[in-house]
Every structure is written in C-alpha cells, then in structure tokens.
Write an enzyme that holds these catalytic residues in place. Structure first.
Site, PDB file in Angstrom:
ATOM      1  N   CYS A   2       0.837  -1.200   0.000  1.00  0.00           N
ATOM      2  CA  CYS A   2       0.000   0.000   0.000  1.00  0.00           C
ATOM      3  C   CYS A   2       0.877   1.257   0.000  1.00  0.00           C
ATOM      4  O   CYS A   2       1.859   1.347   0.736  1.00  0.00           O
ATOM      5  CB  CYS A   2      -0.955   0.101   1.170  1.00  0.00           C
ATOM      6  SG  CYS A   2      -2.151  -1.232   1.217  1.00  0.00           S
ATOM      7  N   LYS A 520      13.014 -16.021  -9.001  1.00  0.00           N
ATOM      8  CA  LYS A 520      12.865 -14.950  -9.997  1.00  0.00           C
ATOM      9  C   LYS A 520      11.933 -15.399 -11.102  1.00  0.00           C
ATOM     10  O   LYS A 520      11.033 -14.675 -11.505  1.00  0.00           O
ATOM     11  CB  LYS A 520      14.219 -14.560 -10.624  1.00  0.00           C
ATOM     12  CG  LYS A 520      15.174 -13.744  -9.790  1.00  0.00           C
ATOM     13  CD  LYS A 520      14.684 -12.388  -9.395  1.00  0.00           C
ATOM     14  CE  LYS A 520      13.872 -12.447  -8.151  1.00  0.00           C
ATOM     15  NZ  LYS A 520      14.283 -11.992  -6.901  1.00  0.00           N
ATOM     16  N   HIS A 539      17.577 -38.477  -5.105  1.00  0.00           N
ATOM     17  CA  HIS A 539      16.730 -38.947  -4.000  1.00  0.00           C
ATOM     18  C   HIS A 539      15.253 -38.656  -4.259  1.00  0.00           C
ATOM     19  O   HIS A 539      14.460 -38.630  -3.330  1.00  0.00           O
ATOM     20  CB  HIS A 539      17.189 -38.298  -2.692  1.00  0.00           C
ATOM     21  CG  HIS A 539      18.621 -38.606  -2.378  1.00  0.00           C
ATOM     22  ND1 HIS A 539      19.041 -39.874  -2.041  1.00  0.00           N
ATOM     23  CD2 HIS A 539      19.735 -37.838  -2.411  1.00  0.00           C
ATOM     24  CE1 HIS A 539      20.360 -39.869  -1.850  1.00  0.00           C
ATOM     25  NE2 HIS A 539      20.805 -38.643  -2.079  1.00  0.00           N
ATOM     26  N   LYS A 645       5.814  -4.946  -3.038  1.00  0.00           N
ATOM     27  CA  LYS A 645       7.243  -4.810  -2.766  1.00  0.00           C
ATOM     28  C   LYS A 645       7.598  -5.037  -1.300  1.00  0.00           C
ATOM     29  O   LYS A 645       8.537  -5.740  -1.000  1.00  0.00           O
ATOM     30  CB  LYS A 645       7.701  -3.425  -3.226  1.00  0.00           C
ATOM     31  CG  LYS A 645       9.190  -3.219  -3.165  1.00  0.00           C
ATOM     32  CD  LYS A 645       9.903  -3.977  -4.256  1.00  0.00           C
ATOM     33  CE  LYS A 645      11.395  -3.949  -4.094  1.00  0.00           C
ATOM     34  NZ  LYS A 645      12.022  -5.060  -4.817  1.00  0.00           N
TER      35      LYS A 645
HETATM   36  C1  F6R Z   1      11.378 -11.473  -4.375  1.00  0.00           C
HETATM   37  C2  F6R Z   1      11.342 -10.482  -3.309  1.00  0.00           C
HETATM   38  C3  F6R Z   1      10.817 -10.906  -1.998  1.00  0.00           C
HETATM   39  C4  F6R Z   1      11.504 -10.132  -0.860  1.00  0.00           C
HETATM   40  C5  F6R Z   1      10.855 -10.482   0.481  1.00  0.00           C
HETATM   41  C6  F6R Z   1      11.558  -9.810   1.631  1.00  0.00           C
HETATM   42  O1  F6R Z   1      11.947 -10.969  -5.518  1.00  0.00           O
HETATM   43  O2  F6R Z   1      11.674  -9.350  -3.507  1.00  0.00           O
HETATM   44  O3  F6R Z   1      10.945 -12.289  -1.813  1.00  0.00           O
HETATM   45  O4  F6R Z   1      12.860 -10.449  -0.849  1.00  0.00           O
HETATM   46  O5  F6R Z   1       9.510 -10.097   0.469  1.00  0.00           O
HETATM   47  O6  F6R Z   1      11.551  -8.434   1.493  1.00  0.00           O
HETATM   48  P1  F6R Z   1      12.560  -7.519   2.292  1.00  0.00           P
HETATM   49  O7  F6R Z   1      13.919  -7.816   1.789  1.00  0.00           O
HETATM   50  O8  F6R Z   1      12.126  -6.118   1.989  1.00  0.00           O
HETATM   51  O9  F6R Z   1      12.402  -7.889   3.734  1.00  0.00           O
END
Ligand code: F6R
Length: 650
Positions: A2, A520, A539, A645
């Site tokens: 958000c 990814k 395995h 994000k």
């Molecule tokens: C995948 C990705 C997520 C973050 C995870 C942790 O590309 O970006 O798996 O790595 O949500 O986020 P942070 O690093 O902000 O704690």
C-alpha cells in the site's frame, strides 16, 4: 504494501497525487483511490477504481476533480477483495472524514462490533473503514458531551452548529480525534486522514509502516516512501513510530500520540529522483539488473582498504569484544533476502569459522529458538519493513541477543531496534522482483564476514587483501558480462518461454543461487520453478526429468580452490544424470570450462572469481533469463500479480 500520497498547498492536487502514486505503485496495485477537498463543499470528493493506477486515471478523466489538498492510495489487498468498494479512501457515516491506511488493524472486528452497536453503518469488507468511523465516533461523543454540559450551564443555546452534516459538529480538532483513535488500534498502521470540516489539513500517523513528510515552499507532502514526493522536494522528514504529523498551509507540526510537540527535523535527500525512473529501460527490473555494478560498488565504498585488506563496519554499533565473544550468528529474512542469508551462511562460516543458523523470519518464532545472549542476530531486509523479519528481530532481542540489520532503506523500521545497520547502497528498488538489492545484500554479507574474520583473527593480512581486491573487481566483471550475455539470455528465453516447469540446481554456496533463480522465474513469469541441491536429485526429483524439462545448473568452479573443484566434479555427475534422461540443461559455467560445454545444450559463461564471490556473478544470467522469459510471455514484469514490494503483514 500500500502506498499513500497526500498534499496540502496551492497546486492542483490531483496531478501531484497521481504522479506520486505512480512512483509508489510498486507497493501495491490491486486498486487505487483519491480524496480531494474542494472549497465550499461539505464532503470530500472521492474517486476509486479496482486494478492498476491507469483505471483511476481513466475515472478521473471521465469525472475530474479539482482542489488544492487531498490524499491518494494504491492498495495491496489484505482484508477484503480488490473491488472498488474496498478501495481506499474510506469514509465515515457522514462522508466528512476520509482515511487511507497501510497496515493491518488486528482488533478491527471487535471495534466494528462496538461501532455497529453505536449505529455506524459499514459498507466495505476492510479493516480500514473502522478507523474513519472511530474518528467520527470520537468527534461525535466530544460534541455531545459539550452539548450536554452547555445545556446544563446555559439551559438552551448549544455552542455548536446543528445545521451541518449529521446534526453535530466536532468540538475537538481532527488531530485530537485521530490521536484518541490510534490509541484504540492494535496492529500496524500508517494513516492519512482528512476532514471536509477542516480544509487544507492532513493528519498522518505512524505505527509500523513508514511515513515520510515533504517540506516544500508553502506546500507540504506526506507519502509512504521518498520517491512518491522527491520530485517536489528533497527536504524529507522520516516520521517515527508513535508519531503524528499535522500538515496545513502554515507548515508541519509533529507530536507523539500523547500530543507532546516534537521537533521537525528535515533531512536533505541526496539521491537523484532519476534513480527511481526507468531511464530508457523497458522495465525497472531490467534497469535494476544493469545497475548492479554500481550498487555493489556503492555498498563497498568507504568500507574497504585495498592497502591493508581491512574492512570497516563501525556502523554495526558493536564493540570488537561483542564480535570476538559471539558464539554463533542467527540470520532471519524472507524471500530473496533469505536466499542472500543462506549464501551468507557459507561465506561467514568459511571466512570467520563461526556457526551460522538461517531461519525464514516467518518461522523463527515458531521453532522456539534457544536463548543465547552471545548469539548475534542478523536481519536481512531490503525494505526494512517486512513484518515477519521485524517479528523475528523482536524475538531475538527478547532472547537477549544484539541484532544488526542489513537494509536498503535509510531509517526503516528494522534499523530502530538494531544495534546498528549495514546499509546496502543499492538505491531505490522499484521492480517487485528483487535484483540489485540481492547482490548488494551478498556484498554486505561478504564485508560482514571479512570484518568478523578479521576481528576474530581468522584471516591473514595477505588473505584479507586478496579477498578485498577480488571483491572490488566484481562490479567491472558484471559490467563486462552484462554486455556479453544479454543477447544470449534473450535468445534462450525464446527457446524456453513455453516450458511448464523449470529446475535450478546448485551445490554448496550455489544452492541458494539456484533457489533465487527459481524464485525470480516463478514470480515474474508464473512458470513453476524449483531450486534444488544438485546432489538431492537422485533422491526423488530425477523422476521429473524428461525432454520437456529445462534444468538450469550452476556448474561454475574456482580452479584455485580444491573444495570448489570437488564440488564442480560432483555437479558434473549430476548434470550427466540429467542429460542421460533427456533433460535440457542450461549450464552457468566460468569462462574456458570446456568439459561442460561438451555435455550440455547451452552454456552461459561468466567471469572467473573466487568461490565465495561467484554467486554475485552467476545470479545475473538467471535474472536476465527470468526477465526475458517473462517479457516473452507478456507478463507484467515490474508488478507481478498478487505481490507487493514490501510485505508489512505477517
Ligand atoms: C522477491 C522479493 C521478496 C523479498 C521479500 C523480503 O523478488 O523481492 O521475496 O525479498 O519479500 O523483502 P525484504 O527484503 O524487503 O524484507
């Protein structure tokens, strides 16, 4: 998770908010909405739309809004489906108060029951709506109390105007009502609140998710993150937990939740807003992949001496004896950061000879970790906001450990309770799939391991100097490699974009890279992918192999390292097991590794490097491969479905 943008000033507010939301859309894109105050109107005008920002932009073209203050929101759905009704801003019963919110109100059902009994009518499935009604209720009660005391004192003439809205007018200002309301909320919140009865005013409050304020010339901004307002001002205030801000045309005031005034201390943000732009690249992810040499360089800058091999990390806030007496390191992180942590385990154990445990932050509390005040906690998080990682940090502290954060966002939550923070200087990462943050985290972990090893006397000066020098060469190697392999990765994507499943294999420190390569691919292309330790294939997973299954193998080696050579030979056997069963192998190998080229269909070659630094190189082709496959499949690379994000809920 958000994004919020608010503005008070003299400009037309809608373009300011939309532009800010566009820069924060990485935080969520399930729906968006905006509330604008227009002079002379008893209520605030609200427009909302499900889906991405372009939908609300269309709504605003069809039904324009004008005004000079307002607030907007882009949502990652937690409570309630991503519909128009559930889109923020949310209103009280009178329509005078609007609220936008980032976070989760944990006691919302209890509050909803209470407010429903008091006559409030709820029209959404969200937890946020209760905040608007709670503020309304607080203002209403204050008004009625005043009315009854005025009646008893003057027998008649109430001191408020009954002609407005629902028959009562607040007798306490909005900030006082918000202050009372936030004390009743449990959970996490970043709030923006407006009332049409108090024009040109925004109240912001923070408990958990970030809130930044922008101080302009006669105009003031609030946002969830700096890029949302950096185009308007570089003077930014980071609101702390438990603080509220009152933005008016007269300026910004900050108080705690008790109403005590606090100083307003803007910091000048030096990074270029262009860093948060695509800069000619088709997607942020691609730009961020190409930015990795710069990000790694900046993360190392000022922290190493090529002359002495020393690593300086005073920002960890730990005394040398804390490091010398440490019995183990506990790392907690999520997702990509967890993969960096796992690679970090190999690096730290190898260089500093100290045992390292790595936990998913979301699991840490539930395994009943054993208290050891000499165990050092390490939290790895790009955003510094991830709720699970914050919870793991609290648990570590409760168990008596000191904690250090590796984080990319200055002043983020995780840094508050940490003894110190090793900042990764990746710059803002906008693509939801993490790339440059990952390689910067591994760089920071490498520095941490070197420093720890030096303090604990595990490395000779010559060894330190050699490793520091090798690290400093990595950015140029990535630059050179990017130019060389980009077209090849694009070409490979053409052959493999229709695959239904992918396997990624690695051994030793390359196993976490296999996991990261698989993550990814799945998150941006929606192809099922799994990372596996190469030796585990026999395995069970060998049963999956047929001529349709692409298998990406990390078959790199450091010729100068006997352990690496042994690992490579074993991996080669695993490759043969795959090719013997008609699996289609894409191998990542170091330049000049002819034996692998004879065995497999495709080889992507990367520059030579010491074993512990190879991950920084070998992840790059995996990022590019995932990127190009996702593009070919027509996926939304920067904003994959169902993700956001920063994940501020557990
Ligand atoms: C995948 C990705 C997520 C973050 C995870 C942790 O590309 O970006 O798996 O790595 O949500 O986020 P942070 O690093 O902000 O704690």
């Amino acid at each position: 998770m958000c994004g919020i943008v608010g503005y008070v000033g003299s400009k037309e507010v809608v373009p300011v908010i939309l532009e800010g939301l566009r820069r924060l859309e990485y935080r969520g894109y399930d729906s968006a909405g905006i509330a604008v105050g227009t002079e002379g109107q008893a209520t605030l005008s609200v427009r909302r739309a499900p889906g991405k920002l372009r939908n609300i932009e269309q709504v605003l073209r069809d039904h324009p809004l004008h005004g000079t203050y307002g607030i907007g929101h882009t949502r990652w759905a937690t409570h309630g489906r991503p519909t128009e009704e559930n889109a923020h801003p949310h209103r009280d019963c009178t329509g005078r108060i609007v609220v936008v919110h980032n976070g989760i109100v944990e006691n919302y059902l209890e509050l909803k029951r209470e407010l429903t009994a008091q006559g409030h009518v709820f029209v959404t499935e969200t937890d946020t709506e209760i905040i608007a009604h709670l503020i309304e209720q607080i203002q209403k009660e204050s008004s009625l109390q005043k009315e009854s005391s005025a009646h008893s004192e003057t027998a008649g003439a109430p001191s408020f105007d009954r002609s407005v809205g629902q028959g009562w007018v607040p007798t306490i200002p909005l900030e006082a009502a918000v202050r009372q309301a936030v004390k009743r909320l449990t959970g996490a919140f970043a709030l923006g609140v407006l009332s049409s009865l108090e024009p040109d005013k925004i109240i912001a409050a923070r408990f958990g998710p970030p809130v930044v304020l922008g101080i302009g010339e006669g105009e003031y901004f609030v946002a969830s993150d700096v890029p949302g307002i950096l185009h308007h001002t570089r003077n930014i205030v980071f609101l702390n937990d438990g603080e509220m801000a009152i933005l008016t045309l007269g300026g910004v005031q900050i108080t705690d939740f008790e109403g005590k005034s606090l100083p307003v201390k803007p910091q000048r943000i030096l990074w270029d807003p262009i860093q948060a732009e695509k800069g000619g690249y088709k997607h942020f992810m691609l730009k961020e992949i190409w930015e990795q040499p710069r990000a790694i360089r900046d993360t190392t800058l000022g922290r190493i001496s090529l002359d002495s091999g020393q690593v300086f990390l005073a920002e960890m806030g730990l005394k040398p004896e804390d490091l010398a007496q440490a019995t183990s390191i506990n790392i907690a992180a999520c997702g990509t950061s967890w993969h960096a942590a796992l690679a970090g385990k190999y690096i730290i154990e190898r260089l500093a000879r100290l045992p390292v445990e790595v936990d998913y932050a979301s699991e840490y509390r539930y395994r009943g970790p054993i208290a050891d005040p000499n165990a050092l906690g390490l939290l790895i998080t790009q955003s510094g906001e991830t709720a699970d990682t914050l919870a793991a940090q609290r648990e570590m502290i409760a168990l008596g450990s000191k904690t250090v954060a590796i984080c990319n966002v200055v002043g983020a939550m995780i840094t508050r309770d940490a003894s110190g923070t090793i900042y990764t200087h990746a710059g803002p990462e906008i693509g939801v799939a993490s790339t440059k943050a990952f390689t910067s985290q591994i760089t920071a972990l490498f520095l941490f391991a070197l420093h720890l090893a030096q303090v604990r006397g595990q490395l000779t000066t010559a060894e330190s100097m050699a490793l520091v020098e090798e690290l400093s060469r990595i950015p140029t190697k990535i630059e050179e490699m990017l130019k060389r392999i980009s077209a090849q990765c694009e070409e490979l994507a053409r052959s493999f974009s229709h695959a239904r499943d992918f396997l990624y294999l690695g051994r030793g420190i390359h196993f976490p890279i296999a996991l990261e390569g698989a993550l990814k691919l799945k998150e941006i292309s929606y192809i099922h992918a799994e990372g596996y330790p190469a030796g585990e294939m026999k395995h069970g997973p060998n049963a999956l192999i047929d001529e349709t299954l692409p298998v990406v193998v990390l078959a790199t080696q450091d010729h100068t390292d006997s352990g690496s050579r042994l690992r490579y030979e074993k991996t080669l056997s695993n490759v043969q097991e795959v090719t013997a069963r008609s699996g289609r192998v894409i191998a990542i190998a170091v330049e000049g590794q002819e034996d692998i080229a004879q065995l497999v269909e495709h080889v992507i070659s990367i520059p030579k490097a010491p074993e512990l630094l190879l991950p920084l190189l070998e992840i790059v082709p995996l990022q590019l491969l995932a990127y190009h496959i996702a593009v070919r499949r027509g996926c939304d690379v920067d904003q994959p479905r169902n993700l956001a994000k920063s994940v501020t809920v557990e």
